[in-house]
Design a protein around this motif. Structure first.
Motif, PDB file in Angstrom:
ATOM      1  N   LEU A   1       5.444  18.872 -12.644  1.00  0.00           N
ATOM      2  CA  LEU A   1       5.024  18.564 -11.281  1.00  0.00           C
ATOM      3  C   LEU A   1       6.219  18.053 -10.479  1.00  0.00           C
ATOM      4  CD1 LEU A   1       1.657  16.785 -12.162  1.00  0.00           C
ATOM      5  CD2 LEU A   1       1.935  19.037 -11.084  1.00  0.00           C
ATOM      6  N   PRO A   2       6.181  18.240  -9.172  1.00  0.00           N
ATOM      7  CA  PRO A   2       7.292  17.744  -8.357  1.00  0.00           C
ATOM      8  C   PRO A   2       7.339  16.213  -8.376  1.00  0.00           C
ATOM      9  CG  PRO A   2       5.513  18.539  -6.955  1.00  0.00           C
ATOM     10  CD  PRO A   2       5.140  18.879  -8.370  1.00  0.00           C
ATOM     11  N   ILE A   3       8.540  15.682  -8.246  1.00  0.00           N
ATOM     12  CA  ILE A   3       8.735  14.231  -8.260  1.00  0.00           C
ATOM     13  C   ILE A   3       9.215  13.791  -6.886  1.00  0.00           C
ATOM     14  CG2 ILE A   3      10.011  12.314  -9.308  1.00  0.00           C
ATOM     15  CD1 ILE A   3      10.194  14.151 -11.851  1.00  0.00           C
ATOM     16  N   TYR A   4       8.453  12.899  -6.289  1.00  0.00           N
ATOM     17  CA  TYR A   4       8.775  12.377  -4.967  1.00  0.00           C
ATOM     18  C   TYR A   4      10.107  11.621  -5.042  1.00  0.00           C
ATOM     19  CZ  TYR A   4       7.788  10.396  -0.357  1.00  0.00           C
ATOM     20  OH  TYR A   4       7.827  10.055   0.968  1.00  0.00           O
ATOM     21  N   PRO A   5      11.016  11.829  -4.105  1.00  0.00           N
ATOM     22  CA  PRO A   5      12.339  11.198  -4.181  1.00  0.00           C
ATOM     23  C   PRO A   5      12.311   9.673  -4.371  1.00  0.00           C
ATOM     24  CG  PRO A   5      12.329  12.875  -2.479  1.00  0.00           C
ATOM     25  CD  PRO A   5      10.909  12.751  -2.970  1.00  0.00           C
ATOM     26  N   LYS A   6      11.379   8.987  -3.751  1.00  0.00           N
ATOM     27  CA  LYS A   6      11.316   7.534  -3.890  1.00  0.00           C
ATOM     28  C   LYS A   6      11.010   7.133  -5.331  1.00  0.00           C
ATOM     29  CE  LYS A   6      10.218   4.999  -0.322  1.00  0.00           C
ATOM     30  NZ  LYS A   6      11.509   4.407  -0.059  1.00  0.00           N
TER      31      LYS A   6
ATOM     32  N   ILE B   1       0.850  -1.197   0.000  1.00  0.00           N
ATOM     33  CA  ILE B   1       0.000   0.000   0.000  1.00  0.00           C
ATOM     34  C   ILE B   1       0.886   1.248   0.000  1.00  0.00           C
ATOM     35  CG2 ILE B   1      -1.710   1.342   1.300  1.00  0.00           C
ATOM     36  CD1 ILE B   1      -2.608  -1.447   2.484  1.00  0.00           C
ATOM     37  N   ARG B   2       1.888   1.271   0.878  1.00  0.00           N
ATOM     38  CA  ARG B   2       2.781   2.433   0.977  1.00  0.00           C
ATOM     39  C   ARG B   2       3.458   2.751  -0.349  1.00  0.00           C
ATOM     40  NH1 ARG B   2       4.945  -0.488   5.465  1.00  0.00           N
ATOM     41  NH2 ARG B   2       3.705   0.035   7.288  1.00  0.00           N
ATOM     42  N   LEU B   3       3.815   1.699  -1.103  1.00  0.00           N
ATOM     43  CA  LEU B   3       4.625   1.885  -2.308  1.00  0.00           C
ATOM     44  C   LEU B   3       3.830   1.913  -3.605  1.00  0.00           C
ATOM     45  CD1 LEU B   3       7.646  -0.466  -1.496  1.00  0.00           C
ATOM     46  CD2 LEU B   3       7.399   1.990  -1.027  1.00  0.00           C
ATOM     47  N   HIS B   4       2.510   1.782  -3.538  1.00  0.00           N
ATOM     48  CA  HIS B   4       1.771   1.570  -4.782  1.00  0.00           C
ATOM     49  C   HIS B   4       1.779   2.765  -5.737  1.00  0.00           C
ATOM     50  CE1 HIS B   4      -1.880   3.539  -3.025  1.00  0.00           C
ATOM     51  NE2 HIS B   4      -2.234   3.692  -4.303  1.00  0.00           N
ATOM     52  N   THR B   5       2.111   3.953  -5.271  1.00  0.00           N
ATOM     53  CA  THR B   5       2.179   5.099  -6.187  1.00  0.00           C
ATOM     54  C   THR B   5       3.608   5.521  -6.511  1.00  0.00           C
ATOM     55  OG1 THR B   5       2.017   6.712  -4.410  1.00  0.00           O
ATOM     56  CG2 THR B   5      -0.045   6.038  -5.451  1.00  0.00           C
ATOM     57  N   THR B   6       4.547   5.208  -5.632  1.00  0.00           N
ATOM     58  CA  THR B   6       5.916   5.684  -5.822  1.00  0.00           C
ATOM     59  C   THR B   6       6.881   4.586  -6.247  1.00  0.00           C
ATOM     60  OG1 THR B   6       6.530   5.259  -3.520  1.00  0.00           O
ATOM     61  CG2 THR B   6       5.612   7.438  -4.036  1.00  0.00           C
ATOM     62  N   GLY B   7       6.544   3.343  -5.932  1.00  0.00           N
ATOM     63  CA  GLY B   7       7.506   2.270  -6.108  1.00  0.00           C
ATOM     64  C   GLY B   7       8.643   2.466  -5.120  1.00  0.00           C
TER      65      GLY B   7
ATOM     66  N   TYR C   1       1.659  -2.291  -7.511  1.00  0.00           N
ATOM     67  CA  TYR C   1       2.133  -1.131  -8.290  1.00  0.00           C
ATOM     68  C   TYR C   1       1.661  -1.241  -9.739  1.00  0.00           C
ATOM     69  CZ  TYR C   1       5.822   2.148  -9.999  1.00  0.00           C
ATOM     70  OH  TYR C   1       6.530   3.186 -10.565  1.00  0.00           O
ATOM     71  N   VAL C   2       1.844  -2.397 -10.342  1.00  0.00           N
ATOM     72  CA  VAL C   2       1.477  -2.601 -11.740  1.00  0.00           C
ATOM     73  C   VAL C   2      -0.036  -2.750 -11.898  1.00  0.00           C
ATOM     74  CG1 VAL C   2       1.708  -4.182 -13.704  1.00  0.00           C
ATOM     75  CG2 VAL C   2       3.736  -3.511 -12.394  1.00  0.00           C
ATOM     76  N   ALA C   3      -0.677  -3.513 -11.026  1.00  0.00           N
ATOM     77  CA  ALA C   3      -2.133  -3.727 -11.137  1.00  0.00           C
ATOM     78  C   ALA C   3      -2.891  -2.408 -11.062  1.00  0.00           C
ATOM     79  CB  ALA C   3      -2.616  -4.684 -10.044  1.00  0.00           C
ATOM     80  N   ASP C   4      -2.438  -1.489 -10.234  1.00  0.00           N
ATOM     81  CA  ASP C   4      -3.071  -0.177 -10.106  1.00  0.00           C
ATOM     82  C   ASP C   4      -2.983   0.589 -11.427  1.00  0.00           C
ATOM     83  OD1 ASP C   4      -4.274   2.049  -8.779  1.00  0.00           O
ATOM     84  OD2 ASP C   4      -2.308   2.884  -8.331  1.00  0.00           O
ATOM     85  N   TYR C   5      -1.932   0.379 -12.166  1.00  0.00           N
ATOM     86  CA  TYR C   5      -1.680   1.086 -13.426  1.00  0.00           C
ATOM     87  C   TYR C   5      -2.428   0.467 -14.604  1.00  0.00           C
ATOM     88  CZ  TYR C   5       1.408   3.741 -16.649  1.00  0.00           C
ATOM     89  OH  TYR C   5       1.923   4.599 -17.587  1.00  0.00           O
ATOM     90  N   ILE C   6      -2.591  -0.846 -14.587  1.00  0.00           N
ATOM     91  CA  ILE C   6      -3.113  -1.546 -15.781  1.00  0.00           C
ATOM     92  C   ILE C   6      -4.548  -2.015 -15.665  1.00  0.00           C
ATOM     93  CG2 ILE C   6      -0.814  -2.344 -16.442  1.00  0.00           C
ATOM     94  CD1 ILE C   6      -1.796  -5.207 -15.502  1.00  0.00           C
ATOM     95  N   GLU C   7      -5.197  -1.824 -14.528  1.00  0.00           N
ATOM     96  CA  GLU C   7      -6.549  -2.382 -14.378  1.00  0.00           C
ATOM     97  C   GLU C   7      -7.444  -1.952 -15.542  1.00  0.00           C
ATOM     98  OE1 GLU C   7      -9.667  -0.943 -13.491  1.00  0.00           O
ATOM     99  OE2 GLU C   7      -9.112   1.037 -12.820  1.00  0.00           O
ATOM    100  N   ALA C   8      -8.443  -2.764 -15.824  1.00  0.00           N
ATOM    101  CA  ALA C   8      -9.253  -2.633 -17.043  1.00  0.00           C
ATOM    102  C   ALA C   8      -9.912  -1.264 -17.215  1.00  0.00           C
ATOM    103  CB  ALA C   8     -10.312  -3.740 -17.081  1.00  0.00           C
ATOM    104  N   GLY C   9     -10.169  -0.552 -16.131  1.00  0.00           N
ATOM    105  CA  GLY C   9     -10.812   0.756 -16.225  1.00  0.00           C
ATOM    106  C   GLY C   9      -9.880   1.874 -16.661  1.00  0.00           C
ATOM    107  N   ARG C  10      -8.597   1.610 -16.673  1.00  0.00           N
ATOM    108  CA  ARG C  10      -7.620   2.633 -17.072  1.00  0.00           C
ATOM    109  C   ARG C  10      -7.621   2.786 -18.590  1.00  0.00           C
ATOM    110  NH1 ARG C  10      -6.042   5.458 -12.485  1.00  0.00           N
ATOM    111  NH2 ARG C  10      -4.819   4.176 -11.085  1.00  0.00           N
ATOM    112  N   ASP C  11      -7.547   4.040 -19.041  1.00  0.00           N
ATOM    113  CA  ASP C  11      -7.538   4.308 -20.472  1.00  0.00           C
ATOM    114  C   ASP C  11      -6.689   5.550 -20.721  1.00  0.00           C
ATOM    115  OD1 ASP C  11      -8.068   4.340 -23.183  1.00  0.00           O
ATOM    116  OD2 ASP C  11     -10.002   5.341 -22.956  1.00  0.00           O
ATOM    117  N   PHE C  12      -5.438   5.349 -21.056  1.00  0.00           N
ATOM    118  CA  PHE C  12      -4.535   6.454 -21.347  1.00  0.00           C
ATOM    119  C   PHE C  12      -3.461   5.940 -22.301  1.00  0.00           C
ATOM    120  CE2 PHE C  12      -3.365   4.480 -17.308  1.00  0.00           C
ATOM    121  CZ  PHE C  12      -2.068   4.060 -17.569  1.00  0.00           C
ATOM    122  N   PRO C  13      -2.779   6.831 -22.992  1.00  0.00           N
ATOM    123  CA  PRO C  13      -1.743   6.389 -23.928  1.00  0.00           C
ATOM    124  C   PRO C  13      -0.690   5.529 -23.218  1.00  0.00           C
ATOM    125  CG  PRO C  13      -2.199   8.718 -24.230  1.00  0.00           C
ATOM    126  CD  PRO C  13      -2.936   8.290 -22.987  1.00  0.00           C
ATOM    127  N   GLY C  14      -0.419   4.367 -23.757  1.00  0.00           N
ATOM    128  CA  GLY C  14       0.598   3.491 -23.193  1.00  0.00           C
ATOM    129  C   GLY C  14       0.082   2.391 -22.295  1.00  0.00           C
TER     130      GLY C  14
END
Length: 192
Positions: free
Chosen positions: A174-179, A111-117, A129-142
């Motif tokens: 946008l700012p990039i979190y160090p992690k 949970i802690r790492l799911h947005t930053t890795g 980390y990956v499932a959050d990005y690729i789930e079927a409801g996501r629709d964006f280039p790439g």
């Protein structure tokens, strides 16, 4: 660690009560993707299910609640300079533990790492980390390329997602979190 039907039903109900219908549909999509990835790569489908169901548990909380919790629970004060995009993972794991009673450290870390890795990620971390990005409801280039990579090599999917996220943040200035930079240095540079 098995999540029985009644317990899952109770967890789903508690999670659903904390978010909008659209966010809840996303959570269910992440769960489906996470279970599939767990089965493919040999992780616990139960842990993947639970982590996916609760990964956005705190996503729709107020900034004030996050700020108060960061101060009261002695989180790193640097978090005060960030926002929900970072808080809902790092501080969200605290809410999951204290409000839902989930104490499995592997789930909490995912949970802690799911947005930053992170430079060091467990199999479960990578799956969420990956499932959050690729789930079927996501629709964006790439996203289709990310889905394809996820079925071939989870590390390549982590690298691809990290690179795309950084490119997006840079384009938007946008700012990039160090992690996230640590994640890039480990997973993107490593896989090239």
């Amino acid at each position: 660690m098995t999540i029985n039907f009644l317990k899952r039903e109770e967890l789903v109900s508690k999670v659903q009560s904390q978010m909008s219908a659209a966010r809840f549909q996303h959570v269910l999509g992440v769960e489906k993707s996470a279970i599939a990835l767990a089965r493919q790569y040999g992780a616990s489908p139960e842990q993947a299910s639970i982590a996916a169901l609760v990964h956005d548990y705190a996503k729709e909380r107020s900034d004030l609640e996050f700020l108060q919790t960061i101060k009261e629970q002695d989180f790193d004060p640097i978090l005060l300079t960030w926002n929900n995009a970072i808080w809902h993972g790092i501080v969200g794991a605290y809410f999951v533990k204290t409000e839902l009673g989930i104490e499995d450290e592997m789930i909490l870390q995912a949970i802690r790492l799911h947005t930053t890795g992170a430079a060091e990620m467990t199999l479960l971390d990578k799956i969420i980390y990956v499932a959050d990005y690729i789930e079927a409801g996501r629709d964006f280039p790439g996203v289709e390329e990310a889905r394809r990579l996820a079925t071939i090599d989870l590390d390549l999917a982590v690298a691809y997602e990290t690179k795309q996220t950084l490119l997006y943040l840079i384009k938007k200035e946008l700012p990039i979190y160090p992690k996230t930079i640590e994640t890039y240095n480990q997973w993107v540079v490593k896989t090239n």
